[in-house]
Design a protein around this motif. Structure first.
Motif, PDB file in Angstrom:
ATOM      1  N   LEU A  89       0.829  -1.204   0.000  1.00  0.00           N
ATOM      2  CA  LEU A  89       0.000   0.000   0.000  1.00  0.00           C
ATOM      3  C   LEU A  89       0.860   1.250   0.000  1.00  0.00           C
ATOM      4  O   LEU A  89       0.605   2.211  -0.733  1.00  0.00           O
ATOM      5  CB  LEU A  89      -0.923  -0.002   1.215  1.00  0.00           C
ATOM      6  CG  LEU A  89      -2.115  -0.952   1.140  1.00  0.00           C
ATOM      7  CD1 LEU A  89      -2.771  -1.089   2.514  1.00  0.00           C
ATOM      8  CD2 LEU A  89      -3.135  -0.469   0.122  1.00  0.00           C
ATOM      9  N   SER A  90       1.911   1.255   0.828  1.00  0.00           N
ATOM     10  CA  SER A  90       2.788   2.419   0.913  1.00  0.00           C
ATOM     11  C   SER A  90       3.513   2.668  -0.406  1.00  0.00           C
ATOM     12  O   SER A  90       3.582   3.811  -0.888  1.00  0.00           O
ATOM     13  CB  SER A  90       3.801   2.217   2.041  1.00  0.00           C
ATOM     14  OG  SER A  90       4.730   3.279   2.087  1.00  0.00           O
ATOM     15  N   TYR A  92       2.630   1.733  -3.417  1.00  0.00           N
ATOM     16  CA  TYR A  92       1.677   2.202  -4.417  1.00  0.00           C
ATOM     17  C   TYR A  92       1.382   3.689  -4.226  1.00  0.00           C
ATOM     18  O   TYR A  92       1.363   4.462  -5.198  1.00  0.00           O
ATOM     19  CB  TYR A  92       0.383   1.394  -4.333  1.00  0.00           C
ATOM     20  CG  TYR A  92      -0.671   1.874  -5.294  1.00  0.00           C
ATOM     21  CD1 TYR A  92      -0.698   1.415  -6.601  1.00  0.00           C
ATOM     22  CD2 TYR A  92      -1.631   2.814  -4.912  1.00  0.00           C
ATOM     23  CE1 TYR A  92      -1.650   1.859  -7.499  1.00  0.00           C
ATOM     24  CE2 TYR A  92      -2.585   3.266  -5.804  1.00  0.00           C
ATOM     25  CZ  TYR A  92      -2.593   2.788  -7.094  1.00  0.00           C
ATOM     26  OH  TYR A  92      -3.531   3.250  -7.972  1.00  0.00           O
ATOM     27  N   ASN A  93       1.136   4.093  -2.995  1.00  0.00           N
ATOM     28  CA  ASN A  93       0.795   5.499  -2.739  1.00  0.00           C
ATOM     29  C   ASN A  93       1.955   6.427  -3.106  1.00  0.00           C
ATOM     30  O   ASN A  93       1.737   7.514  -3.660  1.00  0.00           O
ATOM     31  CB  ASN A  93       0.409   5.685  -1.271  1.00  0.00           C
ATOM     32  CG  ASN A  93      -0.941   5.091  -0.952  1.00  0.00           C
ATOM     33  OD1 ASN A  93      -1.802   4.992  -1.824  1.00  0.00           O
ATOM     34  ND2 ASN A  93      -1.140   4.665   0.283  1.00  0.00           N
ATOM     35  N   VAL A  94       3.178   5.981  -2.834  1.00  0.00           N
ATOM     36  CA  VAL A  94       4.346   6.800  -3.177  1.00  0.00           C
ATOM     37  C   VAL A  94       4.509   6.895  -4.690  1.00  0.00           C
ATOM     38  O   VAL A  94       4.756   7.973  -5.242  1.00  0.00           O
ATOM     39  CB  VAL A  94       5.623   6.209  -2.530  1.00  0.00           C
ATOM     40  CG1 VAL A  94       6.873   6.875  -3.107  1.00  0.00           C
ATOM     41  CG2 VAL A  94       5.583   6.384  -1.020  1.00  0.00           C
ATOM     42  N   GLY A  97       0.043   7.258  -6.187  1.00  0.00           N
ATOM     43  CA  GLY A  97      -1.081   7.900  -5.521  1.00  0.00           C
ATOM     44  C   GLY A  97      -1.434   9.254  -6.093  1.00  0.00           C
ATOM     45  O   GLY A  97      -2.619   9.560  -6.323  1.00  0.00           O
ATOM     46  N   PRO A 102      -6.418   7.173  -5.078  1.00  0.00           N
ATOM     47  CA  PRO A 102      -6.415   6.037  -4.142  1.00  0.00           C
ATOM     48  C   PRO A 102      -6.822   4.734  -4.821  1.00  0.00           C
ATOM     49  O   PRO A 102      -7.486   4.725  -5.854  1.00  0.00           O
ATOM     50  CB  PRO A 102      -7.462   6.444  -3.097  1.00  0.00           C
ATOM     51  CG  PRO A 102      -7.620   7.922  -3.249  1.00  0.00           C
ATOM     52  CD  PRO A 102      -7.387   8.212  -4.696  1.00  0.00           C
ATOM     53  N   ASP A 267      -9.221   3.491   4.710  1.00  0.00           N
ATOM     54  CA  ASP A 267      -8.062   2.609   4.798  1.00  0.00           C
ATOM     55  C   ASP A 267      -8.363   1.296   4.090  1.00  0.00           C
ATOM     56  O   ASP A 267      -9.155   0.490   4.575  1.00  0.00           O
ATOM     57  CB  ASP A 267      -7.726   2.347   6.270  1.00  0.00           C
ATOM     58  CG  ASP A 267      -6.507   1.447   6.448  1.00  0.00           C
ATOM     59  OD1 ASP A 267      -5.900   1.049   5.432  1.00  0.00           O
ATOM     60  OD2 ASP A 267      -6.171   1.148   7.609  1.00  0.00           O
TER      61      ASP A 267
END
Length: 366
Positions: A89-90, A92-94, A97, A102, A267
């Motif tokens: 998840l981290s 992907y967001n970096v 995102g 999202p 989340d």
């Protein structure tokens, strides 16, 4: 009885003359026939779904690289029983995102992991979770050692050799029972402890969930694990009871029914309840999940995704087809929560597909 659907029926590409596949996805083979390739499959005609395995599906979606699906362009969605990790998840967001918006992770259907076996003279196999650990770890190598008899027949384990959500569901339960023998991992050989330990010569690796049962049936003394589609889960002569319980839909429902709704709907990690060792029902139960983006630059894709989700999470929605494939619709309160957050935005959380305040100028590429 067991029925087998050919691999060609699980990998949906642009097979219909003149049909353009606008919405591209793939991943887990466990629910693949529910999604595409069967008369009662639920994906719309312009959705493709490549049954490639959960690991390939997650990677394709998280990196927007459809090579694992044998195609090009944008990956719009994926299916997986393997839950997105905090690291995934981290990352992907970096990486995406800001440009893509999202991601959304939702439970699609509830499922069991079925323990199939073939053992002459055995028509009512009942294993405790501890015995299942011993059989699948290799700590007990014969059926006699496993069941307390003099039977010298070797235990032949059929396992998945790719990153598999079915393996993750199985090993999550085994880890909760025997953590010195199994870690939780989507790759069976990495879950079996110690990692890197040699695989017995009579064990057999297969790729897809549909390959498990034929490999089990090929040799007496075999045991393996697969999804429930096409398997007679009430037939104890070919499907093991675990702790006295068969993997029926009623027993899966008992196992997953107490899961709490997300406290923080934004989340994605909270939308897939973990059921490692349920207090009641069938022990190896969990969810097959869907991954979508919230934002799509192609408005037609966004509309198609929204329409599919609206149907799938309605009541009864796709319940008849889901049950026909040996799977279970998620509880109504979960369906209502998905609808309110990701389709209608009646919660006011702005999590819905292509929400204008979130997705203005961003989204998965055209």
């Amino acid at each position: 009885m067991f029925k087998r659907i050919g691999v060609a029926a699980l990998v949906s590409a642009a097979l219909v003359s003149g049909q353009v596949m606008a919405v591209t996805g793939g991943g887990s083979t466990l629910p693949a026939a529910l999604y595409t390739g069967a008369a009662n499959s639920i994906l719309p005609a312009n959705f493709s779904y490549a049954g490639s395995g959960s690991g390939i599906g997650k990677t394709a979606f998280l990196t927007n690289n459809p090579a694992g699906f044998g195609t090009t362009g944008t990956v719009h969605f994926a299916g997986s029983e393997s839950i997105l990790s905090a690291s995934e998840l981290s990352t992907y967001n970096v990486n995406f995102g800001a440009a893509y918006g999202p991601l959304i992770q939702l439970p699609s259907v509830s499922t069991s992991v079925v323990i199939a076996y073939k053992k002459s003279g055995q028509t009512a196999l009942n294993l405790t979770s501890v015995q299942l650990c011993d059989a699948l770890s290799g700590s007990k190598t014969t059926w006699g050692a496993l069941l307390g008899s003099s039977d010298p027949t070797p235990i032949r384990v059929v396992y998945r050799d790719i990153s598999s959500g079915t393996s993750e569901l199985l090993t999550r339960h085994l880890n909760s029972i025997c953590p010195t023998q199994f870690a939780t991992n989507a790759t069976f050989t990495n879950a079996r402890l110690p990692v890197g330990s040699s695989i017995p010569s009579n064990w057999v690796a297969v790729r897809n969930t549909l390959d498990v049962v034929p490999a089990v049936n090929a040799v007496d003394g075999s045991i393996g694990y697969s999804g429930p589609d096409g398997i007679a889960v009430t037939n104890n002569a070919v499907v093991a009871r675990i702790n006295g319980v068969l993997p029926t839909l009623a027993n899966v429902s008992l196992a997953v029914s107490s899961a709490a709704l997300p406290a923080t709907p934004a989340d994605p990690a909270q939308w897939v309840p973990v059921v490692a060792n349920p207090a009641s029902g069938y022990a190896i139960s969990g969810y097959s999940n869907l991954l979508f983006g919230q934002c799509y630059r192609d408005a037609a894709v966004a509309n198609d995704v929204r329409a599919f989700l609206a149907k799938h999470y309605s009541v009864p929605g796709n319940a008849v087809a889901t049950v026909a494939h040996g799977l279970l619709p998620i509880p109504t309160r979960w369906k209502n929560a998905v609808t309110a957050n990701f389709i209608t935005n009646t919660t006011g959380n702005n999590l819905d597909i292509n929400n204008p305040s979130v997705c203005n100028g961003i989204g998965r590429p055209l």
